[in-house]
Design an enzyme around this catalytic site. Structure first.
Site, PDB file in Angstrom:
ATOM      1  N   HIS A 183      60.019  39.643  16.629  1.00 42.08           N
ATOM      2  CA  HIS A 183      61.116  40.394  17.206  1.00 42.08           C
ATOM      3  C   HIS A 183      62.170  39.407  17.684  1.00 42.08           C
ATOM      4  O   HIS A 183      61.841  38.400  18.275  1.00 42.08           O
ATOM      5  CB  HIS A 183      60.586  41.218  18.375  1.00 42.08           C
ATOM      6  CG  HIS A 183      61.631  42.037  19.029  1.00 42.08           C
ATOM      7  ND1 HIS A 183      62.429  42.917  18.344  1.00 42.08           N
ATOM      8  CD2 HIS A 183      62.014  42.122  20.318  1.00 42.08           C
ATOM      9  CE1 HIS A 183      63.254  43.498  19.182  1.00 42.08           C
ATOM     10  NE2 HIS A 183      63.020  43.036  20.381  1.00 42.08           N
ATOM     11  N   THR A 231      56.782  44.874  26.435  1.00 42.71           N
ATOM     12  CA  THR A 231      57.311  43.778  27.261  1.00 42.71           C
ATOM     13  C   THR A 231      57.644  42.547  26.403  1.00 42.71           C
ATOM     14  O   THR A 231      56.862  42.145  25.556  1.00 42.71           O
ATOM     15  CB  THR A 231      56.260  43.387  28.332  1.00 42.71           C
ATOM     16  OG1 THR A 231      55.910  44.546  29.079  1.00 42.71           O
ATOM     17  CG2 THR A 231      56.797  42.309  29.271  1.00 42.71           C
TER      18      THR A 231
HETATM   19  P1  A3D Z   1      62.880  47.623  33.544  1.00 45.54           P
HETATM   20  O1  A3D Z   1      63.733  48.817  33.715  1.00 45.54           O
HETATM   21  O2  A3D Z   1      63.200  46.395  34.320  1.00 45.54           O
HETATM   22  O3  A3D Z   1      61.358  48.048  33.835  1.00 45.54           O
HETATM   23  C1  A3D Z   1      60.320  47.142  33.995  1.00 45.54           C
HETATM   24  C2  A3D Z   1      59.476  47.638  35.131  1.00 45.54           C
HETATM   25  O4  A3D Z   1      58.324  46.804  35.264  1.00 45.54           O
HETATM   26  C3  A3D Z   1      60.180  47.581  36.500  1.00 45.54           C
HETATM   27  O5  A3D Z   1      60.264  48.886  37.035  1.00 45.54           O
HETATM   28  C4  A3D Z   1      59.300  46.669  37.331  1.00 45.54           C
HETATM   29  O6  A3D Z   1      59.212  47.071  38.696  1.00 45.54           O
HETATM   30  C5  A3D Z   1      57.972  46.799  36.628  1.00 45.54           C
HETATM   31  N1  A3D Z   1      57.032  45.720  36.927  1.00 45.54           N
HETATM   32  C6  A3D Z   1      57.278  44.397  37.087  1.00 45.54           C
HETATM   33  N2  A3D Z   1      56.134  43.744  37.378  1.00 45.54           N
HETATM   34  C7  A3D Z   1      55.130  44.678  37.377  1.00 45.54           C
HETATM   35  C8  A3D Z   1      53.751  44.635  37.599  1.00 45.54           C
HETATM   36  N3  A3D Z   1      53.123  43.470  37.888  1.00 45.54           N
HETATM   37  N4  A3D Z   1      53.043  45.772  37.517  1.00 45.54           N
HETATM   38  C9  A3D Z   1      53.650  46.941  37.236  1.00 45.54           C
HETATM   39  N5  A3D Z   1      54.976  47.053  37.029  1.00 45.54           N
HETATM   40  C10 A3D Z   1      55.704  45.934  37.092  1.00 45.54           C
HETATM   41  O7  A3D Z   1      62.843  47.170  32.007  1.00 45.54           O
HETATM   42  P2  A3D Z   1      62.897  48.097  30.707  1.00 45.54           P
HETATM   43  O8  A3D Z   1      62.054  49.305  30.927  1.00 45.54           O
HETATM   44  O9  A3D Z   1      64.303  48.237  30.280  1.00 45.54           O
HETATM   45  O10 A3D Z   1      62.200  47.102  29.674  1.00 45.54           O
HETATM   46  C11 A3D Z   1      60.830  46.789  29.816  1.00 45.54           C
HETATM   47  C12 A3D Z   1      60.445  45.623  28.941  1.00 45.54           C
HETATM   48  O11 A3D Z   1      60.621  45.950  27.569  1.00 45.54           O
HETATM   49  C13 A3D Z   1      61.249  44.331  29.169  1.00 45.54           C
HETATM   50  O12 A3D Z   1      60.365  43.226  29.114  1.00 45.54           O
HETATM   51  C14 A3D Z   1      62.195  44.307  27.983  1.00 45.54           C
HETATM   52  O13 A3D Z   1      62.597  43.002  27.645  1.00 45.54           O
HETATM   53  C15 A3D Z   1      61.308  44.882  26.920  1.00 45.54           C
HETATM   54  N6  A3D Z   1      61.981  45.421  25.735  1.00 45.54           N
HETATM   55  C16 A3D Z   1      61.426  45.151  24.530  1.00 45.54           C
HETATM   56  C17 A3D Z   1      61.996  45.634  23.391  1.00 45.54           C
HETATM   57  C18 A3D Z   1      61.362  45.339  22.069  1.00 45.54           C
HETATM   58  O14 A3D Z   1      61.850  45.772  21.051  1.00 45.54           O
HETATM   59  C19 A3D Z   1      60.163  44.533  22.013  1.00 45.54           C
HETATM   60  C20 A3D Z   1      63.167  46.405  23.454  1.00 45.54           C
HETATM   61  C21 A3D Z   1      63.703  46.677  24.689  1.00 45.54           C
HETATM   62  C22 A3D Z   1      63.108  46.178  25.847  1.00 45.54           C
END
Ligand code: A3D
Length: 318
Positions: free
Chosen positions: A177, A121
């Site tokens: 990052h 995250t």
């Molecule tokens: P996404 O598909 O939005 O998935 C996030 C999930 O978290 C959603 O399904 C939400 O419903 C769920 N969520 C929100 N609040 C809660 C909670 N309190 N309890 C449980 N679940 C919850 O995002 P994604 O899968 O594409 O990305 C996830 C995270 O990774 C984001 O914060 C991105 O910014 C991050 N990310 C980081 C990198 C790095 O290299 C560090 C790269 C890509 C994405």
């Protein structure tokens, strides 16, 4: 008899779903897929379970919104959070995602305090710091994924330009990052041969290397702009799985990760991207390098940005 491993995935969005699929196809263990959006976690779990039936994989996958599913997990990968929405300030995003991480940290402490935890995250370096603080888990067992992904991007562009397999390239990035990431061309090799050799031989220009570094820094934004909705998820998931395998298989693999730096590189007690060795004991070592003045300055800028966010959390009373 060896017990089947269990992996908890908090967040069943784009990365969470991809992680579950990779874990099943690689037979790494059973999966608990948890999301505040219960139907999505349950739906993806059911779809994936049926897909494993097709390919003949034994992974048992459960989905839901109950953190109790974390019980007995050997590792947890956290992607839960929300993306920044139009009109939302950085502080707003920090507050919301910090809340999610704090809740998750307490649930991990309650249900699987011996787990190896990988945070994805964003904003990454501060979220992994908060995960460790709030869970009280050992710093060896809380780590952030970013460097493996950033390195993957860097290697992709270099391999394309040099017309060699990515497998022949060894490289890593240092620092936080995002914008403050520090790619290290001085430590980049092709079959052990320093990148400088290829510049000297005219195979690639310095300008081209500089452009690749810039493109790597903006690698996330480039994909966001193309996708229009959401951000990169295949490479982030694959990167976290590589870290998970290093832990499960005691590979003692050197990987760039957001790790807890007690006192190295001129910084103390923060999480920042450094080369570390991952094995069965978690983060087993941090490799310290002699940096050039410019690299040291860039690393410090990166570390300062993380420290600034720690202050922001205090200011926001989180
Ligand atoms: P996404 O598909 O939005 O998935 C996030 C999930 O978290 C959603 O399904 C939400 O419903 C769920 N969520 C929100 N609040 C809660 C909670 N309190 N309890 C449980 N679940 C919850 O995002 P994604 O899968 O594409 O990305 C996830 C995270 O990774 C984001 O914060 C991105 O910014 C991050 N990310 C980081 C990198 C790095 O290299 C560090 C790269 C890509 C994405």
């Amino acid at each position: 008899m060896m017990k089947r491993r269990k992996i908890g995935l908090v967040g069943a969005g784009q990365i969470g779903g991809t992680l579950a699929q990779l874990i099943g196809l690689k037979d790494l263990g059973d999966v608990a897929l948890i999301d505040i959006a219960e139907g999505m976690a349950k739906g993806k779990a059911l779809d994936l379970q049926q897909s494993f039936a097709v390919s003949g994989h034994d992974c048992v996958i459960e989905g839901g919104s109950d953190y109790g599913l974390l019980k007995g997990c050997d590792a947890v990968i956290v992607t839960a959070g929300i993306p920044r929405k139009p009109g939302m300030s950085r502080d707003d995003l920090l507050k919301i995602n910090a809340g999610v991480i704090k809740t998750t940290a307490l649930e991990i402490k309650k249900h699987c305090p011996n787990a190896f935890v990988i945070v994805i995250t964003n904003p990454l370096d501060i979220m992994v710091w908060l995960m460790q603080q709030a869970s009280g888990l050992p710093t060896t067992h809380v780590i952030g994924m970013a460097g493996v992904l950033d390195t993957g991007r860097y290697k992709t562009f270099l391999a394309q330009k040099l017309n060699v397999s990515v497998q022949s390239i060894d490289a890593f990035v240092l620092g936080g990052h995002g914008d403050t990431m520090v790619p290290m061309p001085g430590f980049t090799t092709v079959l052990g041969i320093p990148l400088n050799h290829f510049i000297d031989k005219g195979k690639i220009t310095q300008k081209c290397v500089d452009d690749i570094i810039e493109r790597t820094r903006n690698g996330g934004a480039e994909i966001v702009n193309l996708l229009q909705t959401g951000s990169a998820f295949y490479a982030p998931a694959n990167s976290a799985v590589q870290m998970l395998e290093a832990y499960f298989y005691d590979q003692k693999r050197a990987l760039p990760c957001a790790a807890h730096v007690k006192n190295a590189y001129g910084v103390k007690d923060i999480y920042v991207g450094v080369p570390c060795v991952i094995g069965a004991k978690g983060v087993e070592d941090i490799i310290e390098l002699d940096l050039t003045e410019a690299e040291q300055a860039a690393f410090h800028r990166s570390a300062k940005a993380v420290e600034g966010l720690i202050h922001d959390l205090e200011r926001l009373n989180i």
